[in-house]
Structures are given as structure tokens and as C-alpha cells.
Design an enzyme around this catalytic site. Structure first.
Site, PDB file in Angstrom:
ATOM      1  N   HIS A   1       7.163  15.282  -3.549  1.00 47.73           N
ATOM      2  CA  HIS A   1       6.983  13.932  -3.007  1.00 47.73           C
ATOM      3  C   HIS A   1       8.063  13.583  -1.973  1.00 47.73           C
ATOM      4  O   HIS A   1       7.758  13.007  -0.922  1.00 47.73           O
ATOM      5  CB  HIS A   1       6.987  12.915  -4.158  1.00 47.73           C
ATOM      6  CG  HIS A   1       6.236  11.665  -3.875  1.00 47.73           C
ATOM      7  ND1 HIS A   1       5.566  10.953  -4.839  1.00 47.73           N
ATOM      8  CD2 HIS A   1       6.044  10.969  -2.742  1.00 47.73           C
ATOM      9  CE1 HIS A   1       4.991   9.884  -4.291  1.00 47.73           C
ATOM     10  NE2 HIS A   1       5.273   9.876  -3.020  1.00 47.73           N
TER      11      HIS A   1
ATOM     12  N   LYS B   1       1.485  14.650  -6.564  1.00 50.27           N
ATOM     13  CA  LYS B   1       2.839  14.880  -6.039  1.00 50.27           C
ATOM     14  C   LYS B   1       3.860  14.893  -7.165  1.00 50.27           C
ATOM     15  O   LYS B   1       3.764  14.092  -8.105  1.00 50.27           O
ATOM     16  CB  LYS B   1       3.221  13.768  -5.047  1.00 50.27           C
ATOM     17  CG  LYS B   1       2.161  13.500  -3.999  1.00 50.27           C
ATOM     18  CD  LYS B   1       2.595  12.514  -2.940  1.00 50.27           C
ATOM     19  CE  LYS B   1       1.405  12.041  -2.136  1.00 50.27           C
ATOM     20  NZ  LYS B   1       0.671  10.933  -2.755  1.00 50.27           N
TER      21      LYS B   1
ATOM     22  N   SER C   1     -16.024   1.581   5.870  1.00 46.22           N
ATOM     23  CA  SER C   1     -15.897   1.628   7.334  1.00 46.22           C
ATOM     24  C   SER C   1     -14.727   2.519   7.759  1.00 46.22           C
ATOM     25  O   SER C   1     -14.771   3.148   8.823  1.00 46.22           O
ATOM     26  CB  SER C   1     -15.783   0.222   7.930  1.00 46.22           C
ATOM     27  OG  SER C   1     -14.565  -0.364   7.550  1.00 46.22           O
TER      28      SER C   1
ATOM     29  N   ARG D   1     -14.269  -2.248   3.379  1.00 45.43           N
ATOM     30  CA  ARG D   1     -13.234  -1.627   4.217  1.00 45.43           C
ATOM     31  C   ARG D   1     -13.199  -0.120   4.030  1.00 45.43           C
ATOM     32  O   ARG D   1     -13.110   0.627   4.987  1.00 45.43           O
ATOM     33  CB  ARG D   1     -11.865  -2.206   3.874  1.00 45.43           C
ATOM     34  CG  ARG D   1     -11.644  -3.602   4.363  1.00 45.43           C
ATOM     35  CD  ARG D   1     -10.283  -4.053   3.901  1.00 45.43           C
ATOM     36  NE  ARG D   1      -9.924  -5.346   4.449  1.00 45.43           N
ATOM     37  CZ  ARG D   1      -8.833  -6.006   4.100  1.00 45.43           C
ATOM     38  NH1 ARG D   1      -8.015  -5.504   3.188  1.00 45.43           N
ATOM     39  NH2 ARG D   1      -8.557  -7.162   4.643  1.00 45.43           N
TER      40      ARG D   1
ATOM     41  N   LYS E   1      -5.648   3.681   2.364  1.00 49.17           N
ATOM     42  CA  LYS E   1      -5.959   3.089   1.060  1.00 49.17           C
ATOM     43  C   LYS E   1      -6.668   1.764   1.297  1.00 49.17           C
ATOM     44  O   LYS E   1      -6.246   0.947   2.111  1.00 49.17           O
ATOM     45  CB  LYS E   1      -4.670   2.871   0.276  1.00 49.17           C
ATOM     46  CG  LYS E   1      -4.846   2.075  -1.020  1.00 49.17           C
ATOM     47  CD  LYS E   1      -4.551   0.602  -0.848  1.00 49.17           C
ATOM     48  CE  LYS E   1      -4.838  -0.215  -2.094  1.00 49.17           C
ATOM     49  NZ  LYS E   1      -4.641  -1.662  -1.874  1.00 49.17           N
TER      50      LYS E   1
ATOM     51  N   ASP F   1      -5.912  11.036  -2.983  1.00 52.37           N
ATOM     52  CA  ASP F   1      -4.470  11.246  -2.950  1.00 52.37           C
ATOM     53  C   ASP F   1      -3.793  10.410  -4.033  1.00 52.37           C
ATOM     54  O   ASP F   1      -3.767   9.180  -3.955  1.00 52.37           O
ATOM     55  CB  ASP F   1      -3.921  10.844  -1.572  1.00 52.37           C
ATOM     56  CG  ASP F   1      -2.422  11.085  -1.476  1.00 52.37           C
ATOM     57  OD1 ASP F   1      -2.044  12.242  -1.214  1.00 52.37           O
ATOM     58  OD2 ASP F   1      -1.637  10.139  -1.690  1.00 52.37           O
TER      59      ASP F   1
ATOM     60  N   ILE G   1      -4.771   9.223   5.277  1.00 49.90           N
ATOM     61  CA  ILE G   1      -5.265   8.923   3.924  1.00 49.90           C
ATOM     62  C   ILE G   1      -5.174   7.412   3.696  1.00 49.90           C
ATOM     63  O   ILE G   1      -4.367   6.941   2.891  1.00 49.90           O
ATOM     64  CB  ILE G   1      -4.489   9.713   2.841  1.00 49.90           C
ATOM     65  CG1 ILE G   1      -2.967   9.675   3.095  1.00 49.90           C
ATOM     66  CG2 ILE G   1      -4.969  11.154   2.764  1.00 49.90           C
ATOM     67  CD1 ILE G   1      -2.152  10.147   1.894  1.00 49.90           C
TER      68      ILE G   1
ATOM     69  N   TYR H   1       2.548   7.080  -8.907  1.00 47.36           N
ATOM     70  CA  TYR H   1       1.596   5.964  -8.795  1.00 47.36           C
ATOM     71  C   TYR H   1       1.065   5.542 -10.163  1.00 47.36           C
ATOM     72  O   TYR H   1       0.371   4.524 -10.274  1.00 47.36           O
ATOM     73  CB  TYR H   1       0.403   6.331  -7.892  1.00 47.36           C
ATOM     74  CG  TYR H   1       0.753   6.781  -6.493  1.00 47.36           C
ATOM     75  CD1 TYR H   1       2.026   6.613  -5.972  1.00 47.36           C
ATOM     76  CD2 TYR H   1      -0.206   7.394  -5.680  1.00 47.36           C
ATOM     77  CE1 TYR H   1       2.349   7.045  -4.696  1.00 47.36           C
ATOM     78  CE2 TYR H   1       0.113   7.817  -4.398  1.00 47.36           C
ATOM     79  CZ  TYR H   1       1.391   7.647  -3.921  1.00 47.36           C
ATOM     80  OH  TYR H   1       1.696   8.081  -2.661  1.00 47.36           O
TER      81      TYR H   1
HETATM   82  N1  NAP Z   1       3.880  10.580   0.307  1.00 41.17           N
HETATM   83  C1  NAP Z   1       4.409   9.375   0.307  1.00 41.17           C
HETATM   84  O1  NAP Z   1       5.645   9.211   0.206  1.00 41.17           O
HETATM   85  C2  NAP Z   1       3.518   8.197   0.413  1.00 41.17           C
HETATM   86  C3  NAP Z   1       4.060   6.920   0.624  1.00 41.17           C
HETATM   87  C4  NAP Z   1       3.186   5.833   0.748  1.00 41.17           C
HETATM   88  C5  NAP Z   1       1.821   6.036   0.654  1.00 41.17           C
HETATM   89  N2  NAP Z   1       1.303   7.290   0.413  1.00 41.17           N
HETATM   90  C6  NAP Z   1      -0.165   7.520   0.313  1.00 41.17           C
HETATM   91  O2  NAP Z   1      -0.771   7.024   1.496  1.00 41.17           O
HETATM   92  C7  NAP Z   1      -1.815   6.110   1.123  1.00 41.17           C
HETATM   93  C8  NAP Z   1      -2.027   5.071   2.198  1.00 41.17           C
HETATM   94  O3  NAP Z   1      -0.841   4.370   2.475  1.00 41.17           O
HETATM   95  P1  NAP Z   1      -0.608   2.829   2.061  1.00 41.17           P
HETATM   96  O4  NAP Z   1      -1.431   2.517   0.873  1.00 41.17           O
HETATM   97  O5  NAP Z   1       0.859   2.657   1.970  1.00 41.17           O
HETATM   98  O6  NAP Z   1      -1.033   2.015   3.339  1.00 41.17           O
HETATM   99  P2  NAP Z   1      -2.269   1.910   4.368  1.00 41.17           P
HETATM  100  O7  NAP Z   1      -3.380   2.813   3.959  1.00 41.17           O
HETATM  101  O8  NAP Z   1      -1.678   2.048   5.731  1.00 41.17           O
HETATM  102  O9  NAP Z   1      -2.653   0.393   4.207  1.00 41.17           O
HETATM  103  C9  NAP Z   1      -3.242  -0.114   3.056  1.00 41.17           C
HETATM  104  C10 NAP Z   1      -3.416  -1.610   3.293  1.00 41.17           C
HETATM  105  O10 NAP Z   1      -4.335  -1.800   4.377  1.00 41.17           O
HETATM  106  C11 NAP Z   1      -5.414  -2.616   3.947  1.00 41.17           C
HETATM  107  N3  NAP Z   1      -6.624  -2.094   4.605  1.00 41.17           N
HETATM  108  C12 NAP Z   1      -7.253  -0.916   4.346  1.00 41.17           C
HETATM  109  N4  NAP Z   1      -8.335  -0.791   5.144  1.00 41.17           N
HETATM  110  C13 NAP Z   1      -8.391  -1.903   5.909  1.00 41.17           C
HETATM  111  C14 NAP Z   1      -9.293  -2.356   6.896  1.00 41.17           C
HETATM  112  N5  NAP Z   1     -10.354  -1.629   7.244  1.00 41.17           N
HETATM  113  N6  NAP Z   1      -9.043  -3.561   7.475  1.00 41.17           N
HETATM  114  C15 NAP Z   1      -7.973  -4.308   7.122  1.00 41.17           C
HETATM  115  N7  NAP Z   1      -7.088  -3.925   6.195  1.00 41.17           N
HETATM  116  C16 NAP Z   1      -7.299  -2.736   5.583  1.00 41.17           C
HETATM  117  C17 NAP Z   1      -5.468  -2.471   2.441  1.00 41.17           C
HETATM  118  O11 NAP Z   1      -5.997  -3.642   1.868  1.00 41.17           O
HETATM  119  P3  NAP Z   1      -7.047  -3.664   0.623  1.00 41.17           P
HETATM  120  O12 NAP Z   1      -6.683  -2.557  -0.305  1.00 41.17           O
HETATM  121  O13 NAP Z   1      -6.823  -5.016   0.069  1.00 41.17           O
HETATM  122  O14 NAP Z   1      -8.420  -3.501   1.226  1.00 41.17           O
HETATM  123  C18 NAP Z   1      -3.991  -2.304   2.103  1.00 41.17           C
HETATM  124  O15 NAP Z   1      -3.351  -3.568   2.031  1.00 41.17           O
HETATM  125  C19 NAP Z   1      -1.314   5.548  -0.206  1.00 41.17           C
HETATM  126  O16 NAP Z   1      -2.337   4.887  -0.918  1.00 41.17           O
HETATM  127  C20 NAP Z   1      -0.812   6.805  -0.865  1.00 41.17           C
HETATM  128  O17 NAP Z   1      -1.917   7.546  -1.373  1.00 41.17           O
HETATM  129  C21 NAP Z   1       2.144   8.361   0.305  1.00 41.17           C
END
Ligand code: NAP
Length: 276
Positions: free
Chosen positions: A108, A75, A240, A237, A231, A45, A229, A50
Site C-alpha cells: 500500500h 493491498k 456514467s 454516477r 469511487k 479495488d 479507479i 479499508y
Molecule cells: N493506494 C492508495 O493509497 C489509495 C488512496 C486513496 C484511494 N485509493 C483508491 O482509489 C479509489 C478512488 O479514490 P477516492 O475514493 O479517493 O476518490 P475519487 O474516486 O477521486 O472521488 C470519489 C468522490 O467523487 C465523487 N464522485 C464519483 N463519481 C462522480 C461523478 N460522476 N460526479 C460527481 N462526483 C462523483 C464520489 O461521490 P459519491 O460516492 O457520493 O458518488 C466521491 O465523493 C478509492 O476508492 C480507493 O479504492 C487508493
């Protein structure tokens, strides 16, 4: 582990769990994204905003996994709303990715104050008809935005990617998506560094199943019918996070997680978010 595929309303399929790439950019990113593909991720994604489409595309092109087995989402940024601008925008994304088609392209944000999302959606239908994009969808669309594009074009999005996690389970939004046959995809599924993964409701459930807190939360998404999705830039991490297809939360677990609902957003509000 490889995520199973789920059916989209346009007859295509999409992995039930994907790899979020927000904040994964720069010279080390292609190798990191490549190792996520090696770990079993098939959905990547990205987004123009980004500023990492080039890195994602490089990883896809370098991978030994065939292009047709990968699912690349990008997006359209806020500044590219409008019919002609959207058509130019997808060309730009494909060029930066170095690919000849996207598997999924999303608007987006709806940006209702700008009110160009219907025209933008008409351009998306054309992109799909021309084969630049296999499936078209939206992100952060509220029920009224979905109803409007479907009323005006007769075409429902394959996917609506929205903020979704146990603090914000999005009951009404998911029901609205389902009415259109639209898959709800969860962004910030792990609560992005908030204390979600440290809540005792999550850690105790993780202990009970001998899983990690993140695995419990990702399993919750799958069991409520959403496609997360997550990240992570940390290989242990992200490996898993994908390993969530061989256990089941029971009704008690789901009740405990439901009690975490606050209804508060971590990210922007679709009503007034404008990203130009
Ligand atoms: N459409 C939209 O408007 C929109 C907005 C925001 C995000 N997104 C998409 O959604 C994706 C995911 O959202 P997000 O990046 O905001 O947040 P997320 O996936 O909820 O959280 C990412 C955070 O969690 C940590 N993490 C990941 N796996 C973990 C685990 N097993 N244990 C502990 N911590 C863990 C990561 O740390 P590390 O990386 O340091 O491991 C990072 O700090 C984005 O990357 C993007 O592709 C879309």
C-alpha cells in the site's frame, strides 16, 4: 459498458478502469458493489485498511459474473511490512475476502522510514510463485523505490497505484513506471470531492462533448495512459463513470486540462507516510 483490458508486464491483463471501494463498507456494501459489477465493472479495488474486504468478497461470490472475469485488487497494510508478516497478511486478506486468490496485491505504501519494502517485495514474489496472487504490484512507490526493488530482486511491479489527477499529473512518476513496464493506476482520479469537477476547464470541455465533468476527467486518464479507479456510491454516477470508451478528447482539450496542474497532493506523501 465493460472496460477494455490492458496488458501487464507479467503477461496478464487488467481492466483499464476499475471501481474504487474506499469508504464503501457496512451491510449495504455488498449489494452496492454487486450493482457496480452488474453495471459492467470488472476490477474492484479494496485494501486491508479499508476494512471492507469481506463486503467486496461477498459481492464477488454472490455475483453471476464468473470469478475469472473479475479482477480483485487488495493491498498490504503498513503494519504488515516484512517477509513473514507479508506472507501472513495475504492469507488474512484471502480469508476475509473468502477467495482463494487475488488478481493483484499491492504494497500500500513504501514507508521508507521503516525501510522494509524490499523484504516485503521478496515475499510478494513468493506469493505470486505460489499462486496466491496472480499479479503483484506496489502503490505510492516513488521512482527510487521502484529502482531499488527491481535492482534487488529483478522483478518489476505489474502496477504502481499512485495519486493522479489533473492537478497532479505525475509526469516523472509515469515515465519511471513506464521504464519498468509498470502500469500506472490512478487513485483519487476525480480529485475526491475537491473542486476539480467544477473547474471551468473541465465543465466547458464536458459541455463541448455532451459528457459529464467526471467522464472528461476519466477520459483524460485513459488518454495519458493511466488506469483510473473512480469511487462512487451513487449508481447513476458509477454507471456514467464507466461510459468513457466511445469518445475522444482532442489536443485542445488536453492542453486546457494540462493547465490545471498545481503539483499539490490531496493525499499523503510517500516520502514520509507511515501507516502502522
Ligand atoms: N493506494 C492508495 O493509497 C489509495 C488512496 C486513496 C484511494 N485509493 C483508491 O482509489 C479509489 C478512488 O479514490 P477516492 O475514493 O479517493 O476518490 P475519487 O474516486 O477521486 O472521488 C470519489 C468522490 O467523487 C465523487 N464522485 C464519483 N463519481 C462522480 C461523478 N460522476 N460526479 C460527481 N462526483 C462523483 C464520489 O461521490 P459519491 O460516492 O457520493 O458518488 C466521491 O465523493 C478509492 O476508492 C480507493 O479504492 C487508493
Amino acid at each position: 459498458m465493460i472496460a477494455p483490458l490492458i496488458e501487464l508486464n507479467d503477461g496478464r491483463q487488467m481492466p483499464a478502469l476499475g471501481f474504487g471501494t474506499y469508504k464503501i463498507s457496512g451491510p449495504d456494501a455488498p449489494a452496492l458493489i454487486g450493482s457496480a459489477i452488474d453495471a459492467g465493472y470488472r476490477l474492484l479495488d479494496t485494501a486491508t485498511r479499508y476494512e471492507n474486504e469481506a463486503e467486496v468478497g461477498e459481492a464477488v461470490r454472490a455475483s453471476s459474473v464468473p470469478r475469472d472475469d473479475l479482477f480483485v485488487t487488495s493491498k498490504l497494510p503498513g503494519a504488515d511490512h516484512g517477509y513473514d508478516a507479508a506472507l501472513r497478511s495475504v492469507e488474512g486478506s484471502l480469508e476475509r475476502l473468502g477467495l482463494d486468490r487475488l488478481d493483484l496485491f499491492l504494497i500500500h505504501w513504501p514507508q521508507p522510514p521503516i525501510d522494509q519494502y524490499v523484504e516485503t517485495w521478496k515475499a510478494f514474489i513468493r506469493m505470486r510463485d505460489e499462486g496466491l496472487v496472480s499479479s503483484i504490484g506496489v502503490s505510492n512507490f516513488l521512482p527510487e523505490h521502484l529502482d531499488r526493488i527491481v535492482d534487488e530482486t529483478g522483478v518489476a511491479p505489474a502496477v504502481n497505484q499512485v495519486e493522479l489527477h489533473p492537478f497532479l499529473p505525475q509526469h516523472e512518476q509515469r515515465a519511471a513506471d513506464a521504464r519498468h513496464g509498470t502500469v500506472t493506476q490512478s487513485w483519487t482520479p476525480l480529485g475526491r470531492g475537491t473542486y476539480l469537477l467544477e473547474r471551468h476547464e473541465i465543465t466547458e470541455t464536458a459541455d463541448k462533448h455532451a459528457r459529464t465533468p467526471a467522464q472528461v476527467v476519466l477520459r483524460w486518464h485513459l488518454q495519458i495512459g493511466a488506469a483510473p479507479i473512480p469511487k462512487s456510491a451513487t449508481p447513476e454516477r458509477f454507471r456514467s463513470n464507466l461510459d468513457v470508451f466511445d469518445f475522444e478528447l482532442d489536443a485542445d482539450d488536453l492542453d486546457r486540462i494540462a493547465a490545471l496542474e498545481t503539483g499539490r497532493r490531496i493525499g499523503g506523501d510517500p516520502v514520509d507516510e507511515v501507516q502502522l
